[in-house]
Scaffold this motif. Sequence first.
Motif, short mmCIF file in Angstrom:
data_model
loop_
_atom_site.label_atom_id
_atom_site.label_comp_id
_atom_site.label_asym_id
_atom_site.label_seq_id
_atom_site.Cartn_x
_atom_site.Cartn_y
_atom_site.Cartn_z
N PRO A 381 0.83 -1.21 0.00
CA PRO A 381 0.00 0.00 0.00
C PRO A 381 0.86 1.25 0.00
CG PRO A 381 0.06 -0.99 2.19
CD PRO A 381 0.77 -1.93 1.28
N ARG A 382 0.48 2.20 -0.83
CA ARG A 382 1.19 3.48 -0.91
C ARG A 382 0.25 4.57 -0.43
NH1 ARG A 382 3.06 -0.04 -4.42
NH2 ARG A 382 5.28 0.01 -5.05
N SER A 383 0.30 4.81 0.84
CA SER A 383 -0.59 5.82 1.40
C SER A 383 -0.16 7.20 0.93
CB SER A 383 -0.54 5.77 2.93
OG SER A 383 0.76 6.12 3.39
N ALA A 384 -1.03 8.16 1.12
CA ALA A 384 -0.69 9.54 0.77
C ALA A 384 0.55 9.99 1.55
CB ALA A 384 -1.87 10.46 1.05
N ARG A 385 0.68 9.51 2.78
CA ARG A 385 1.83 9.89 3.60
C ARG A 385 3.14 9.35 3.00
NH1 ARG A 385 4.94 7.82 7.70
NH2 ARG A 385 5.65 9.34 9.27
N VAL A 386 3.12 8.08 2.56
CA VAL A 386 4.32 7.49 1.95
C VAL A 386 4.71 8.27 0.70
CG1 VAL A 386 5.19 5.46 0.72
CG2 VAL A 386 4.01 5.19 2.91
N ARG A 387 3.73 8.59 -0.14
CA ARG A 387 4.02 9.32 -1.38
C ARG A 387 4.56 10.71 -1.08
NH1 ARG A 387 -1.01 7.09 -2.72
NH2 ARG A 387 -2.01 9.15 -2.56
N LEU A 388 3.97 11.36 -0.07
CA LEU A 388 4.42 12.71 0.29
C LEU A 388 5.84 12.68 0.85
CD1 LEU A 388 3.91 15.72 0.76
CD2 LEU A 388 2.92 15.12 3.00
N VAL A 389 6.13 11.70 1.72
CA VAL A 389 7.47 11.62 2.31
C VAL A 389 8.52 11.34 1.24
CG1 VAL A 389 8.95 10.24 3.83
CG2 VAL A 389 6.71 11.01 4.64
N ASN A 390 8.22 10.44 0.29
CA ASN A 390 9.19 10.16 -0.77
C ASN A 390 9.43 11.39 -1.65
OD1 ASN A 390 9.88 7.51 -0.11
ND2 ASN A 390 8.17 6.64 -1.25
N TRP A 391 8.38 12.12 -1.94
CA TRP A 391 8.56 13.37 -2.70
C TRP A 391 9.42 14.35 -1.92
CZ3 TRP A 391 6.84 18.21 -1.02
CH2 TRP A 391 6.95 19.25 -1.95
N TYR A 392 9.15 14.47 -0.64
CA TYR A 392 9.87 15.42 0.22
C TYR A 392 11.34 15.03 0.34
CZ TYR A 392 11.04 17.92 4.57
OH TYR A 392 11.62 18.71 5.53
N VAL A 393 11.62 13.74 0.54
CA VAL A 393 13.01 13.31 0.68
C VAL A 393 13.77 13.51 -0.63
CG1 VAL A 393 14.51 11.30 1.10
CG2 VAL A 393 12.53 11.72 2.58
N HIS A 394 13.10 13.33 -1.76
CA HIS A 394 13.76 13.60 -3.03
C HIS A 394 14.16 15.07 -3.13
CE1 HIS A 394 14.87 13.74 -7.19
NE2 HIS A 394 13.92 14.62 -7.45
N ARG A 395 13.28 15.95 -2.71
CA ARG A 395 13.61 17.39 -2.71
C ARG A 395 14.77 17.65 -1.75
NH1 ARG A 395 9.98 21.25 -4.99
NH2 ARG A 395 10.99 22.80 -3.64
N LEU A 396 14.79 16.96 -0.62
CA LEU A 396 15.89 17.12 0.33
C LEU A 396 17.21 16.74 -0.32
CD1 LEU A 396 15.95 16.15 4.06
CD2 LEU A 396 17.80 15.42 2.57
N HIS A 397 17.23 15.61 -1.05
CA HIS A 397 18.46 15.19 -1.71
C HIS A 397 18.94 16.26 -2.71
CE1 HIS A 397 18.36 11.44 0.24
NE2 HIS A 397 17.50 10.83 -0.54
N ALA A 398 18.00 16.85 -3.43
CA ALA A 398 18.37 17.89 -4.39
C ALA A 398 18.97 19.09 -3.68
CB ALA A 398 17.16 18.30 -5.21
N ALA A 399 18.36 19.48 -2.57
CA ALA A 399 18.86 20.64 -1.84
C ALA A 399 20.18 20.36 -1.13
CB ALA A 399 17.80 21.09 -0.83
N ALA A 400 20.42 19.09 -0.76
CA ALA A 400 21.64 18.74 -0.05
C ALA A 400 22.88 18.81 -0.94
CB ALA A 400 21.51 17.34 0.56
N ARG A 401 22.70 19.04 -2.22
CA ARG A 401 23.86 19.26 -3.10
C ARG A 401 24.68 20.44 -2.60
NH1 ARG A 401 20.93 19.97 -8.76
NH2 ARG A 401 19.77 21.32 -7.34
N THR A 402 24.01 21.44 -2.06
CA THR A 402 24.70 22.65 -1.62
C THR A 402 24.51 22.94 -0.14
OG1 THR A 402 22.79 23.98 -2.31
CG2 THR A 402 24.58 23.72 -3.91
N ASP A 403 23.57 22.27 0.49
CA ASP A 403 23.24 22.56 1.89
C ASP A 403 23.68 21.39 2.77
OD1 ASP A 403 22.09 23.14 4.35
OD2 ASP A 403 20.24 23.92 3.49
N ALA A 404 24.81 21.54 3.44
CA ALA A 404 25.35 20.46 4.27
C ALA A 404 24.49 20.20 5.49
CB ALA A 404 26.78 20.80 4.70
N VAL A 405 23.72 21.18 5.95
CA VAL A 405 22.83 20.97 7.09
C VAL A 405 21.80 19.90 6.75
CG1 VAL A 405 21.05 22.03 8.53
CG2 VAL A 405 23.18 23.26 8.05
#
Length: 450
Positions: A381-405
Motif C-alpha cells: 500500500p502506498r498511502s498519501a503519507r508514503v508518497r508525500l514523504v518520498n517526494w519530500y526526501v527527493h527534494r531534500l536530496h536535491a537541496a543537499a547538493r549545496t546545503d550540508a545541514v
Amino acid sequence: MVSAGDAVVLGGSMAGLIAARVLSEAYDTVTVVDRDPLPEAAAARRGVPQSRQLHVLLARGRRALDELFEGLSDELSAAGAPLVDLHDQVHWCNDGHPMRRAASDLVGVGVSRPLLESTVRARVRNLGNVRFCPPAEATALLSTEDRSRIIGVLVTPRVGAAYPIHADLVVDACGRASRSPVWLAELGYPTPPEQRVPVDVTYVTRVYQREPRHLDGLLGALTNAVPGRPRTGIVAAQEDGRFAVALSGMLGEQPPSDHEGFTRFAESLGMPVISRFVRDAVPVGGPAQMRYPASVRRRYERLRRFPLGYLVVGDAVCSFNPVYGQGMTVAATEGLLLRSLLSGGPDRLARRFFRGAGKLIDGPWSIAVGTDLRFPQVPGPRSARVRLVNWYVHRLHAAARTDAVLGEAFLRVLNLVDPPTRLLRPAIARRVLRGGGADPVPSAGVAGGR
C-alpha cells in the motif's frame, strides 16, 4: 541486579552474541547454541551466508556496541578497521544528486563481518558465566505440562543423540532461519502477524586493495537505486588496507560476478568515482553473491498470548532489505533495550520487550519499506503519507547538493540516530522547500563534493 537463573541463546551470530552479553549481567549461566563450530579467528562461516558480503555498521550501531562492549571501536581501530566520518569522508549520491560533504559526529567503522563478529565473540567468550556448547541445532522447545512456560530447549549435536538444556529463559537469535513461529504453533500459541515486502535483491561483493589515490582519498562512496534504475553501488573501507565493493540490483536485476560484467554494472550506476575504482583497483579473492527475496517483519508485539521464559530478537523479529545496512544496528539497540528491562526483573519480560522492540523497529522499517515502495513493481500500500514523504526526501536530496545541514539531517536519520520525523521539523522543511526541486538524474556523472 538479582540473579534470574540460567539462560540459553539460540544462535551465535551478532544478535545472539549481543543477547548473551546482556543476559550475562542478570543470569547465573548463559549457554550459546549454534550449528557451526565457531572459529577463534576472523573467518567467514557457513551459518552466516552473508559473512563475505559488505557490511555497514551505522553510527548508532557503533555507539550501541560501545555501550555493550566498552572500547570496542578502539579495539577494531587497533586491528586496522578505519573509523569514518560518514558525512565528510564518503561520496554520497542520492537520487542522482551528489551530497555536499561536511565534518560531523556521525562516525562509523569500516570493518568486515568476520572481524567484527570474531572481536565481539572473543569478548563474550571471556565472560565467566557464558559457555558455547559444541555445534548443535535447536530442534524443539521444552515447556511445562500446561505449556505456559518454556523451560529449555532440545538440541541435536552433529554427532550423538539429542539432549535437553534446561533454562529459565530461552532467546531465539536464529535470524531469518528462526523456527519460532513453527514452535509456537506446535505449543498451541498463535503465530505472529507477518509483513512481507518482496524486493528480490541480488548483491555481489568483491574486495580490492586500497590505495591513497582511490575515491579521491575518501573512505567510501554510495549511490542509491532509483525508479528506472534499480541498482545500488557501495564502496567501504575495511581492515587490512582494503575496500569492499557491493553492487546490488532489485526486482530481478543481478550484478555479474566476472570482472568485465561487474565493471559494466558499476559503470551503469552513473557514478564515475565508483566505476573508476572497480575498473582500476586490484581485486583480492573472488566475488561473493547473495540473494535476498523480501523484507520480513514479525509482529510479536501484537500477540495476546506468549509463553513465559521465551524471547525472539534480531532478524528473527525483523529482517530488513540489506541495502540499508540496518540489521546489526537494530540488534544492538535491542540489546540495550533488553538490558534496561532486565534491571526491572523478569516479570512480563516478553510483553515489555516486544512492545519496546516494535517501537525501535518502526523507524528503520518505515525508512526501508517507504524507500522500496518508490518502485512501482514492489507490492504494497502506498498511502498519501508514503508518497508525500518520498517526494519530500527527493527534494531534500536535491537541496543537499549545496546545503550540508540537510545532508547531515538525512544521514542522522539514515544512521538511526534521529527518528525520521526529525526531517519534518520546520527549520529543516524550510531549507528543503527553498533549495529542492530538481528532477532525479539517475545517469548523471558525479564525484561528490564540498
